[in-house]
Design an enzyme around this catalytic site. Sequence first.
Site, mmCIF file in Angstrom:
data_model
loop_
_atom_site.group_PDB
_atom_site.id
_atom_site.type_symbol
_atom_site.label_atom_id
_atom_site.label_comp_id
_atom_site.label_asym_id
_atom_site.label_seq_id
_atom_site.Cartn_x
_atom_site.Cartn_y
_atom_site.Cartn_z
ATOM 1 N N LYS A 87 38.051 25.193 43.311
ATOM 2 C CA LYS A 87 39.287 25.888 42.938
ATOM 3 C C LYS A 87 40.439 24.913 42.939
ATOM 4 O O LYS A 87 40.497 23.991 43.765
ATOM 5 C CB LYS A 87 39.584 27.028 43.933
ATOM 6 C CG LYS A 87 40.937 27.709 43.717
ATOM 7 C CD LYS A 87 41.289 28.695 44.825
ATOM 8 C CE LYS A 87 42.696 29.229 44.630
ATOM 9 N NZ LYS A 87 43.092 30.184 45.681
ATOM 10 N N GLU A 132 54.175 35.931 50.561
ATOM 11 C CA GLU A 132 53.077 35.346 51.338
ATOM 12 C C GLU A 132 53.573 34.671 52.612
ATOM 13 O O GLU A 132 54.363 33.718 52.556
ATOM 14 C CB GLU A 132 52.299 34.338 50.492
ATOM 15 C CG GLU A 132 51.031 33.846 51.159
ATOM 16 C CD GLU A 132 50.023 33.288 50.164
ATOM 17 O OE1 GLU A 132 48.946 32.879 50.587
ATOM 18 O OE2 GLU A 132 50.332 33.275 48.960
#
Length: 328
Positions: A87, A132
């Site tokens: 990723k 976040e």
Amino acid sequence: MIVGRRDGRAWLTRVRRTGQPFAAPVGGGGASVTPLGAGVAGAAGTAGAAPVAPRDLRFSDGAMSGPDYMGAVAAAVQRIAAGELDKVVLARDVVATGASALDPRWLLRRLADGYPNTWVFSVDRLLGATPEMLVRLEKHLVTSRVLAGTIRRTGDDDKDLALAGSLARSSKDLEEHEYAVASVAEALAPHCSSINVPESPFVLHLPNVMHLATDVAGVLSAQSTSLALAEALHPSAAVCGTPKIAADELIAELEHMDRGRYAGPVGWLSADGDGEWGIGLRSGAISPTNPAQITLYAGCGIVAGSDPEAELSESDAKLVPMRDSLGS
């Protein structure tokens, strides 16, 4: 309120528990940092004047155009397919320029009003509304909210409910999310006597998008501070990738821009080491040389199943909060 001074420069830090600008959501902590003598308004106006709306905004591509970004995503997918990494998070920037100096108070007020479930922040020209939380330390309890996997909202409640269900079942998004959660749990493990990682994520609903979210919790095993924990966690797979070194190298190759402080930790630290650090997402940086200009940032997690056009659309959705704050 804290007054700091270093290398001949002084600044004032305010920490407030309120839903107003310069703060986290109600019940959380937030901070604003203002150079002394600049006033809360920063480059525009004075602390006592009303916030001023941006005028005659023009938007332009940053380091990459939309098609260039899709090309970078396609290149990243090829590298992932070749087995070089699992990723990588690729970001893009958009530049907004007004007719006069931007007033940070205007942007922050709109962010706080429009995105109440986020941590609104302002630190030395970098401002935003991040959903976040990198890490919170409170009385030996460590918590981190991991977001990875995104879908854009339509504004229709029934359609959004169906989209939330599809997001929760998406193998591509679940894979992206799993890498991010694993990186956080691995980084916290040396600092905690126990860690709780939920088996599956929940869907976090924001005004513009929905995210897969997991709240990781642990018990601090040794003397440490929230800042030390933030250092151990940053950068997580949510903003860099997996494996970290390979992802970092690919970011440097494909993004063609300097992230600056985008996606870095932003928060506060108490005298006893407790504190709360968010990730500087959904953010923009006002130029130090041109106060009428701000660079907006958005990034997307790229895995084997990523589609370049869909990732460009996702990045546009993530730019919405800052574009909203500018009134565009």
